[in-house]
Motif scaffolding. Structure first.
Motif, PDB file in Angstrom:
ATOM      1  N   ARG A  94       2.310   6.694  -6.747  1.00  0.00           N
ATOM      2  CA  ARG A  94       1.300   7.762  -7.139  1.00  0.00           C
ATOM      3  C   ARG A  94       1.669   9.440  -6.960  1.00  0.00           C
ATOM      4  O   ARG A  94       1.069  10.288  -7.079  1.00  0.00           O
ATOM      5  CB  ARG A  94      -0.150   7.608  -6.376  1.00  0.00           C
ATOM      6  N   SER A 113       0.696  -1.230   0.077  1.00  0.00           N
ATOM      7  CA  SER A 113      -0.093  -0.045   0.063  1.00  0.00           C
ATOM      8  C   SER A 113       0.925   1.298   0.043  1.00  0.00           C
ATOM      9  O   SER A 113       0.713   2.335  -0.739  1.00  0.00           O
ATOM     10  CB  SER A 113      -0.915  -0.052   1.203  1.00  0.00           C
ATOM     11  N   LEU A 114       1.831   1.280   0.889  1.00  0.00           N
ATOM     12  CA  LEU A 114       3.025   2.456   0.694  1.00  0.00           C
ATOM     13  C   LEU A 114       3.483   2.402  -0.494  1.00  0.00           C
ATOM     14  O   LEU A 114       3.718   3.769  -1.052  1.00  0.00           O
ATOM     15  CB  LEU A 114       3.913   2.239   2.025  1.00  0.00           C
ATOM     16  N   ASN A 115       3.798   1.264  -1.080  1.00  0.00           N
ATOM     17  CA  ASN A 115       4.428   1.661  -2.229  1.00  0.00           C
ATOM     18  C   ASN A 115       3.679   2.212  -3.437  1.00  0.00           C
ATOM     19  O   ASN A 115       4.032   2.791  -4.214  1.00  0.00           O
ATOM     20  CB  ASN A 115       5.111   0.208  -3.046  1.00  0.00           C
ATOM     21  N   TYR A 116       2.225   1.905  -3.422  1.00  0.00           N
ATOM     22  CA  TYR A 116       1.212   2.198  -4.206  1.00  0.00           C
ATOM     23  C   TYR A 116       1.156   3.729  -4.209  1.00  0.00           C
ATOM     24  O   TYR A 116       1.033   4.674  -5.099  1.00  0.00           O
ATOM     25  CB  TYR A 116       0.064   1.458  -4.083  1.00  0.00           C
ATOM     26  N   LEU A 117       1.078   4.168  -2.862  1.00  0.00           N
ATOM     27  CA  LEU A 117       1.006   5.793  -2.631  1.00  0.00           C
ATOM     28  C   LEU A 117       2.393   6.501  -3.178  1.00  0.00           C
ATOM     29  O   LEU A 117       2.253   7.524  -3.713  1.00  0.00           O
ATOM     30  CB  LEU A 117       0.835   6.088  -1.092  1.00  0.00           C
ATOM     31  N   ILE A 118       3.541   5.946  -2.973  1.00  0.00           N
ATOM     32  CA  ILE A 118       4.558   6.358  -3.418  1.00  0.00           C
ATOM     33  C   ILE A 118       4.590   6.477  -4.898  1.00  0.00           C
ATOM     34  O   ILE A 118       5.374   7.378  -5.655  1.00  0.00           O
ATOM     35  CB  ILE A 118       5.962   5.672  -2.952  1.00  0.00           C
ATOM     36  N   TRP A 128       2.968  10.371  -3.821  1.00  0.00           N
ATOM     37  CA  TRP A 128       3.199  10.823  -2.277  1.00  0.00           C
ATOM     38  C   TRP A 128       4.515  10.678  -1.918  1.00  0.00           C
ATOM     39  O   TRP A 128       5.271   9.754  -2.360  1.00  0.00           O
ATOM     40  CB  TRP A 128       2.087   9.784  -1.652  1.00  0.00           C
ATOM     41  N   ARG A 129       5.044  11.468  -0.847  1.00  0.00           N
ATOM     42  CA  ARG A 129       6.272  11.494  -0.384  1.00  0.00           C
ATOM     43  C   ARG A 129       6.083  10.923   0.884  1.00  0.00           C
ATOM     44  O   ARG A 129       5.743  11.755   1.968  1.00  0.00           O
ATOM     45  CB  ARG A 129       7.045  13.056  -0.484  1.00  0.00           C
ATOM     46  N   ILE A 130       6.627   9.734   1.103  1.00  0.00           N
ATOM     47  CA  ILE A 130       6.560   8.878   2.444  1.00  0.00           C
ATOM     48  C   ILE A 130       7.935   8.651   2.597  1.00  0.00           C
ATOM     49  O   ILE A 130       8.412   7.748   2.002  1.00  0.00           O
ATOM     50  CB  ILE A 130       5.469   7.770   2.222  1.00  0.00           C
TER      51      ILE A 130
END
Length: 519
Positions: free
Chosen positions: A206, A199-204, A208-210
């Motif tokens: 897209r 999920s974090l990889n998907y947001l990154i 997102w800076r996580i």
């Protein structure tokens, strides 16, 4: 009278003409009939027709006999209503239409899937090999490093978590894991962490800076990229890439050979431990319930990862004594080590025979080391005789066969004396060069240098134009104006380490008595 005669003559003439025409047409018809008979063999056609009629009669008789036998064997059935031939024809046409429609519908719906299950011979594909290219090699190594970086970073972060690099993070992770293992939630916890990571990889991906990570990250020093490299630097880069590839392949080969030797009982002590552990695990899996086994394995994994590994890494002596997997893995030999062991055992078997045969010739007070040193020889004779040294001088273990090189004496101007090919040895007190062109043991072309007389020793690059750090060693002595150079040495670094270590050992041993004698 004249009119009648003329009319009768005209009628007679017209009748004669009609008869002639009819006679000619009959002749033409007969001729055509004759040609037709000649062209078509009527007799053969009649015979063939008769044969076909006889075959048809025979088939009808056989069909009647078969039907009679079936009617006699089958029980009597009520008479069926005869259908008109027109209705039978329409029914058959309707059935054919419906079957064709059904086949067409099935093919449109499932034809693609049916084609997938059609058996076909496997096509043999030949992979095209790329030609050797320094640029391509360097690029592939960089790609491999970039591709393996996430895995290596994850393993390094796990190691930091096990080493308690951050005490608070490791303590929280230990408490959470042990609580999950105690309640039987270890596997769901790992699955949840995997889902969270995706999920974090998907947001990154897209945008997102996580910066948050499940495992605490350990920073690694990054090498700045080099730009505008010279030719020598590019060549050195290729050499570095080749060296890294060599080391990587060597490590992979060591791992695979150790696993092979573990399962092939090459070292029975190590394989016996694995054999006993497998039997214990098999019996436990048959006797104990799976829930209890999962609970025990989970607790042991947590204690091993967070506590036992930390204690063993902090105390190497305890690890060398009690860490069984570590001891077994380090004790497993590779194939080159096995080859060295077999050669060593063969030499040990041969050595007692040699010592017994030469026991009568050994004088009293001579040690075994001195005797083995005396027996060492080169291709042209005994070592001490070639260099006019004492019998106790012998090459060190690291250079028993010597290092092939060429001696460059820059004090000489003659080409024959300027460069000499040969072999370099180092003993406890001397540096010896045996020239390959020497014909006798006392040739002047051989070179002997005392380690005590050496004033400077350095790694040397014969031609500065060539890339790399060079393949030579320069030796400076008081007797030479310019340092002697031993060049074209394949194992230059190994030779330099051996010579420099022995040189420092000799210098420290000579300076200590001088320092103690001054007071």
């Amino acid at each position: 009278m004249e009119d009648w005669t003329f009319d009768s003559f005209e009628l007679f003439y017209s009748g004669a003409v009609d008869k002639i025409k009819s006679h000619k047409s009959n002749l033409n018809l007969k001729e055509e009939l004759r040609k037709l008979r000649e062209e078509t063999n009527v007799d053969s056609l009649r015979q063939e027709l008769e044969r076909e009629r006889s075959k048809r009669i025979d088939l009808e008789q056989k069909m009647n006999e078969v039907l009679k036998t079936r009617l006699e064997d089958s029980p009597p059935q009520p008479p069926r209503k005869q259908q008109s031939p027109s209705s039978n024809g329409t029914d058959k046409q309707q059935k054919e239409v419906w079957s064709s429609r059904l086949q067409k519908w099935l093919y449109e719906r499932f034809g693609v899937y049916i084609e997938d299950f059609r058996f076909q011979p496997e096509e043999s594909t030949v992979e095209t090999e790329e030609p050797l290219s320094a640029k391509r090699l360097t690029e592939n190594m960089r790609r491999l490093k970039r591709g393996a970086r996430p895995v290596t970073n994850f393993l390094r972060n796990l190691s930091a978590l096990s080493n308690w690099h951050s005490v608070y993070t490791s303590a929280i992770a230990f408490i959470i894991y042990m609580n999950a293992a105690w309640h039987g939630w270890a596997i769901p916890m790992f699955l949840f962490l995997a889902i969270l990571r995706l999920s974090l990889n998907y947001l990154i991906a897209r945008g997102w800076r996580i910066q948050w990570s499940i495992v605490p990250e350990v920073s690694e020093p990054m090498e700045p990229p080099k730009e505008d490299l010279t030719v020598s630097e590019k060549f050195q880069l290729v050499l570095d890439v080749a060296q890294k590839a060599q080391n990587l392949f060597g490590k992979m080969a060591d791992v695979l050979e150790k696993i092979k030797n573990l399962f092939m009982w090459v070292q029975p002590e190590s394989t016996r431990k694995l054999y006993i552990c497998l039997w214990v695990a098999f019996i436990s899996s048959c006797v104990l319930p799976y829930k209890l086994m999962g609970f025990m394995i989970g607790l042991y994994a947590g204690i091993k990862f967070f506590i036992i590994d930390f204690v063993f890494k902090s105390c190497p002596k305890l690890r060398d004594k009690y860490d069984t997997p570590y001891i077994v893995w380090n004790s497993l030999p590779t194939d080159p080590q096995l080859k060295e062991r077999t050669n060593a055992t063969l030499s040990r078997r041969v050595q007692p025979v040699v010592s017994r045969s030469s026991l009568s010739t050994v004088p009293c007070g001579v040690s075994r080391d001195e005797e083995t040193g005396r027996s060492h020889s080169t291709k042209k004779g005994a070592f001490h005789e070639i260099f006019n040294l004492s019998e106790s001088e012998r090459p060190l273990a690291v250079c028993e066969n010597g290092w092939r090189c060429c001696l460059i004496n820059r004090d000489r101007k003659m080409p024959t004396d300027y460069i000499r090919n040969g072999v370099l040895y180092v003993t406890e007190n001397y540096l010896c060069f045996e020239s390959s062109s020497s014909r006798s043991s006392s040739s002047k072309k051989n070179k002997v240098i005392k380690l005590v007389d050496i004033t400077d020793i350095q790694k040397y690059k014969v031609l500065s134009v060539l890339p790399g750090s060079g393949m030579g060693i320069s030796i400076a002595t008081p007797s030479t104006q310019k340092p002697l150079v031993f060049g074209a040495m394949i194992h230059r670094d190994e030779a330099f380490e051996a010579i420099f270590t022995q040189y420092m050992k000799i210098m420290t041993s000579t300076t200590k008595p001088a320092a103690s004698a001054e007071p």
